[in-house]
Design a protein around this motif. Structure first.
Motif, PDB file in Angstrom:
ATOM      1  N   LYS A 165      49.672 -68.698  53.639  1.00  0.00           N
ATOM      2  CA  LYS A 165      48.953 -68.061  52.536  1.00  0.00           C
ATOM      3  C   LYS A 165      48.269 -66.761  52.951  1.00  0.00           C
ATOM      4  N   ASN A 166      48.020 -66.598  54.259  1.00  0.00           N
ATOM      5  CA  ASN A 166      47.203 -65.474  54.707  1.00  0.00           C
ATOM      6  C   ASN A 166      48.045 -64.377  55.358  1.00  0.00           C
ATOM      7  N   LYS A 212      40.910 -69.080  58.249  1.00  0.00           N
ATOM      8  CA  LYS A 212      42.249 -68.560  57.922  1.00  0.00           C
ATOM      9  C   LYS A 212      43.374 -69.387  58.533  1.00  0.00           C
ATOM     10  N   GLN A 213      43.196 -69.813  59.789  1.00  0.00           N
ATOM     11  CA  GLN A 213      44.253 -70.577  60.459  1.00  0.00           C
ATOM     12  C   GLN A 213      43.675 -71.805  61.144  1.00  0.00           C
ATOM     13  N   GLN A 269      46.506 -81.104  54.877  1.00  0.00           N
ATOM     14  CA  GLN A 269      47.163 -80.038  54.121  1.00  0.00           C
ATOM     15  C   GLN A 269      46.425 -79.770  52.810  1.00  0.00           C
ATOM     16  N   CYS A 322      43.572 -77.635  53.614  1.00  0.00           N
ATOM     17  CA  CYS A 322      44.067 -76.281  53.890  1.00  0.00           C
ATOM     18  C   CYS A 322      44.377 -75.541  52.587  1.00  0.00           C
ATOM     19  N   ASP A 323      44.957 -76.250  51.619  1.00  0.00           N
ATOM     20  CA  ASP A 323      45.291 -75.633  50.333  1.00  0.00           C
ATOM     21  C   ASP A 323      44.026 -75.266  49.564  1.00  0.00           C
ATOM     22  N   GLY A 329      42.391 -72.367  51.425  1.00  0.00           N
ATOM     23  CA  GLY A 329      43.217 -71.194  51.725  1.00  0.00           C
ATOM     24  C   GLY A 329      43.463 -70.967  53.197  1.00  0.00           C
ATOM     25  N   VAL A 330      43.736 -72.035  53.924  1.00  0.00           N
ATOM     26  CA  VAL A 330      43.928 -71.949  55.371  1.00  0.00           C
ATOM     27  C   VAL A 330      45.370 -72.317  55.734  1.00  0.00           C
ATOM     28  N   ASP A 331      45.930 -71.649  56.752  1.00  0.00           N
ATOM     29  CA  ASP A 331      47.293 -71.944  57.208  1.00  0.00           C
ATOM     30  C   ASP A 331      47.283 -72.820  58.458  1.00  0.00           C
ATOM     31  N   LEU A 332      48.074 -73.877  58.438  1.00  0.00           N
ATOM     32  CA  LEU A 332      48.289 -74.690  59.639  1.00  0.00           C
ATOM     33  C   LEU A 332      49.337 -73.969  60.489  1.00  0.00           C
TER      34      LEU A 332
END
Lengths: 351, 351
Positions: free
Chosen positions: A28-29, B93-94, B118, B121-122, B125-128
């Motif tokens: 998403k980023n 962010k991550q 997850q 994260c959704d 707004g964070v990415d795994l």
């Protein structure tokens, strides 16, 4: 509740499991440049690419404190993370450490561990920037995250190998595995006798490779000095064969490597003979070598062979040819990922 | 070997131990802006500041799977890390995740855990971006590292509180702790009876605060919208009292907070009465609230009180006055760090 489906983790294996659990991930980023699937994640900030890698080391699975001194464990825990950053052609810069510790550890024990970790940080120019400790009901748990930097366009992934590229490695293989076998044997021989002297003479290199490995910062510097940017690169933690299969899989290629070109130390060979083990199996599948495996364009041949400690062991082929090793007598055998799969049934003991 | 000095870890405590082990650290890299000692480390790249925080969660110490569903555990494991990033006035962010798993877990169990992670994260707004799984000989081990971004000059540390600043908090306190007490009680009552129904009615808020906490992204957004930059900030994980002492310690100040201003939910109060516990002790020392504790200049008073869910509970004083709470009857009592110290002797059981 009784009818819930239960799939054993061993049916997927470690890599299959991660693939399965992370299959639906969409980023998403904008700063997320590359996620799961390489030695480190890559983040993008203006002109800088930032690398992030993480490792969880658990007592009884990844290390055995009966023969690993805490200072060595601290050193190795840091170095294996630095190795992942170098494997992306980056430089490790920061490290965070979380420890789960049980009561049998004293402050002095932890000082030993930190001394080893700090030594590694000093040698490789890395800053320890975060610490967290908590209790553990069982053994020692070590979680390390390492952050590195690379120049945009110079990060090297696993998926860039091209047909006819040369397959290169640094150092030699199988020694750390043989060191582990040696330590395990002496542990069994040792029966509480105070005057017991383990038979380590002439095996120092094997022990050092197992207990105090180094990351190949020197090779990364040499590649840069020679203006060679590898097309694909990994560090060898799970075994040469397994890592080469990752590069071929992600680059959609095949490969040919040659048995007689795989570098093996004299002590490794002597130990294999003593243990009546197949030397090349140990070199291909032993793991924990922390050497670099990389591919370069054919045109870089004359340059790359001048780097001390680097050896060309084969070449990349079309995917149709598969991933094979040519034995000394000319036979072609398929490479297998017998790598260190800590989730499989047969390996559910300290190793 | 018998004369080696042994200092028990409990003599130093968690914070003392980290301070002791990291006392000699000097930073070597220009990108290391701030290391150990805050909710997250701060790295500097051109115009961007990057935040790094990490947490290690161990079964039996940080969570009890007899009453924590794996999906909730996944959600909470992520959220507590996001909370650390918001506490620096950054945006997560991550995220990287390492899991140590024993054989009793199935693929479906891990799917549940990942689904919760997850979802978090959704929502935030964070990415795994990184995953690692290995075997564990004992319980579940979860290691998460979260990376966030902040604007240079806008990162908020623990050490910036000034005399006369207002002490503000979001939300309410003690509910997560009461939720834990409730879950522990029902676990004891439950004796394997298939038809057992735990007495959770009217206590849903307490359970939610314990099992599915949220990080205060909304408060960070409101503060920015109102152009309020806190002078110091932390998230409340170890207990309001303990965190406030950290701010006073690092800012070299004292503080006065007022018992009657500390926000507590009705369900928390009712539960404290039922358990015959002191309500304000639970609110001050319970922990796991994941609310924000921050200080703002006196001039921001009229603006900050318009933010829904934010409450002024006291003010910062000169260091000579110490850190105290004024009780309802006007008595002054010293704040103590009874926070969640998982390394102390008396707490060496699941909590």
């Amino acid at each position: 509740m009784e009818n819930i489906k239960r799939t054993e983790i061993a049916t997927l294996g470690e890599f299959g499991l991660i693939k399965h659990l992370t299959r639906d991930i969409r980023h998403k980023n904008p700063s997320t440049h590359k996620g799961i699937g390489d030695d480190a994640a890559v983040l993008q900030y203006d002109h800088k690419q930032v690398l992030v890698t993480t490792d969880l080391l658990l007592e009884g699975i990844h290390f055995d404190l009966t023969y690993v001194p805490l200072k060595h464990l601290g050193y190795k825990s840091a170095v294996v993370n630095f190795s992942d950053i170098y494997a992306m052609n980056g430089q490790p810069k920061q490290l965070t450490l979380s420890l789960g510790i049980s009561k049998r550890f004293s402050v002095e024990d932890l000082e030993e561990f930190y001394a080893g970790l700090q030594l590694a940080c000093d040698v490789y120019g890395v800053d320890l920037v975060g610490g967290d400790t908590s209790a553990s009901l069982t053994g020692l748990a070590i979680s390390i995250t390492c952050i590195g930097e690379g120049d945009t366009g110079k990060i090297v992934y696993r998926d860039g190998a091209k047909e006819n590229d040369l397959i290169c490695v640094s150092g030699d293989f199988g020694a750390a595995y043989m060191g582990l076998q040696l330590l395990e044997r002496e542990k069994k021989v040792f029966t509480g006798d105070k005057d017991f002297q383990p038979a380590f003479e002439g095996r120092e290199y094997l022990l050092e490779r197992q207990l105090k490995p180094e990351a190949r910062k020197d090779i990364i510097a040499e590649l840069a000095r020679h203006n060679i940017l590898p097309t694909a690169m990994m560090d060898v933690s799970d075994g040469l064969s397994s890592e080469l299969l990752h590069i071929c899989d992600q680059s959609h290629t095949g490969c040919r490597i040659y048995e007689d070109r795989i570098p093996v130390d004299y002590q490794t060979a002597a130990m294999a003979e003593e243990f009546n083990m197949n030397l090349i199996t140990a070199a291909l599948n032993g793991g924990e070598d922390y050497e670099l495996l990389f591919t370069v364009p054919l045109a870089a041949h004359d340059e790359v062979i001048t780097i001390p400690g680097v050896r060309v062991i084969g070449h990349i082929t079309s995917p149709a040819l598969g991933a094979c090793m040519i034995t000394r007598d000319g036979a072609e055998i398929a490479l297998k990922a017998q790598g260190w799969n800590s989730l499989s049934e047969e390996n559910d003991h300290p190793q």
